[in-house]
Scaffold this active site. Structure first.
Site, mmCIF file in Angstrom:
data_model
loop_
_atom_site.group_PDB
_atom_site.id
_atom_site.type_symbol
_atom_site.label_atom_id
_atom_site.label_comp_id
_atom_site.label_asym_id
_atom_site.label_seq_id
_atom_site.Cartn_x
_atom_site.Cartn_y
_atom_site.Cartn_z
ATOM 1 N N ASP A 1 2.951 -2.766 -5.854
ATOM 2 C CA ASP A 1 3.285 -2.883 -7.266
ATOM 3 C C ASP A 1 4.677 -2.263 -7.473
ATOM 4 O O ASP A 1 5.121 -1.449 -6.664
ATOM 5 C CB ASP A 1 2.222 -2.129 -8.078
ATOM 6 C CG ASP A 1 2.615 -1.942 -9.525
ATOM 7 O OD1 ASP A 1 2.958 -2.955 -10.182
ATOM 8 O OD2 ASP A 1 2.586 -0.791 -10.014
HETATM 9 MG MG LIG Z 1 2.399 -0.117 -12.044
#
Ligand SMILES: [Mg+2]
Length: 232
Positions: A10
């Site tokens: 991410d």
């Molecule tokens: Mg994040």
């Protein structure tokens, strides 16, 4: 030796220090407005922003509306007149794209990891913001590709988003992949939905509820140990 070949990281608050980027962008955007930056204004902005995101999750407001409404409400609260909240939102997003602060130590971490694994980024951030930010970041040279959900057409935690990523990486064996991210609802749920192992970066000591991430770390730099030796 690690059992993984592909690391799906991410971006916001996993690689980038999003909190710091956000504050810097907010402050820079305010410079051309009648409202002066201070800690109270920033705290109030967060209260308004968080409230609108909760409303969005319940279907009470569109994402496009939220982007400007949070600023309209802030300016209204402070009686700051004459600011077009749509223009201001565009300015804020453009400033946000200029901020690419990394979490401390992450660049060196990726540098070490990219010698052993193929690194990809999986993000739900806005396309213009993420493209601008990655174009400025020295991390980009260490990453094979960045998958931005707006461009993919599906977002984390949708399984179709992860199916697309895997099809682009080109190796269908899901046991070769691991998702690493700070969000339970997008990164961890997405990995679990998609049959991919995951490492949750639990930044704030949150409760994972009934989810069972394969690994939990409280410092992103610990991911290196997890990948080599499993959970401590
Ligand atoms: Mg994040």
């Amino acid at each position: 030796m690690s059992k993984y070949k592909y690391l799906l990281f991410d971006a916001d608050n996993t690689l980038f220090d999003f909190d710091r980027c956000e504050r810097a962008a907010f402050r820079a955007a305010l410079e051309s407005s009648p409202l002066e930056y201070n800690e109270d204004v920033y705290a109030d902005y967060h209260v308004i922003n968080d409230g609108l995101w909760k409303l969005l999750e319940k279907g009470g407001i569109e994402r496009s509306k939220l982007k400007s409404e949070r600023f309209r409400l802030l300016f209204e609260k402070y009686g700051a007149e004459g600011v077009d909240s749509v223009d201001f939102a565009a300015k804020y997003e453009s400033k946000l794209g200029e901020q690419s602060y990394e979490i401390d130590g992450v660049y060196d971490l990726l540098k070490r990891l990219c010698a052993k694994y193929d690194i990809y980024v999986i993000t739900n951030g806005l396309t213009n913001v993420q493209e601008s930010r990655f174009s400025r970041s020295r991390m980009t040279s260490l990453v094979k590709d960045v998958f931005i959900s707006e461009k993919v057409g599906y977002a984390k935690p949708d399984k179709r988003y992860f199916d697309y990523v895997i099809s682009q990486v080109g190796d269908p064996d899901r046991s070769d992949y691991i998702v690493i991210g700070d969000s339970l609802t997008s990164d961890i749920d997405g990995a679990i939905n998609s049959g991919i192992e995951c490492c949750w970066y639990n930044r704030h000591g949150d409760d994972p509820g009934d989810r069972n991430p394969n690994y939990i770390i409280d410092d992103i730099l610990s991911v290196e140990t997890v990948l080599e030796h499993g959970q401590n």
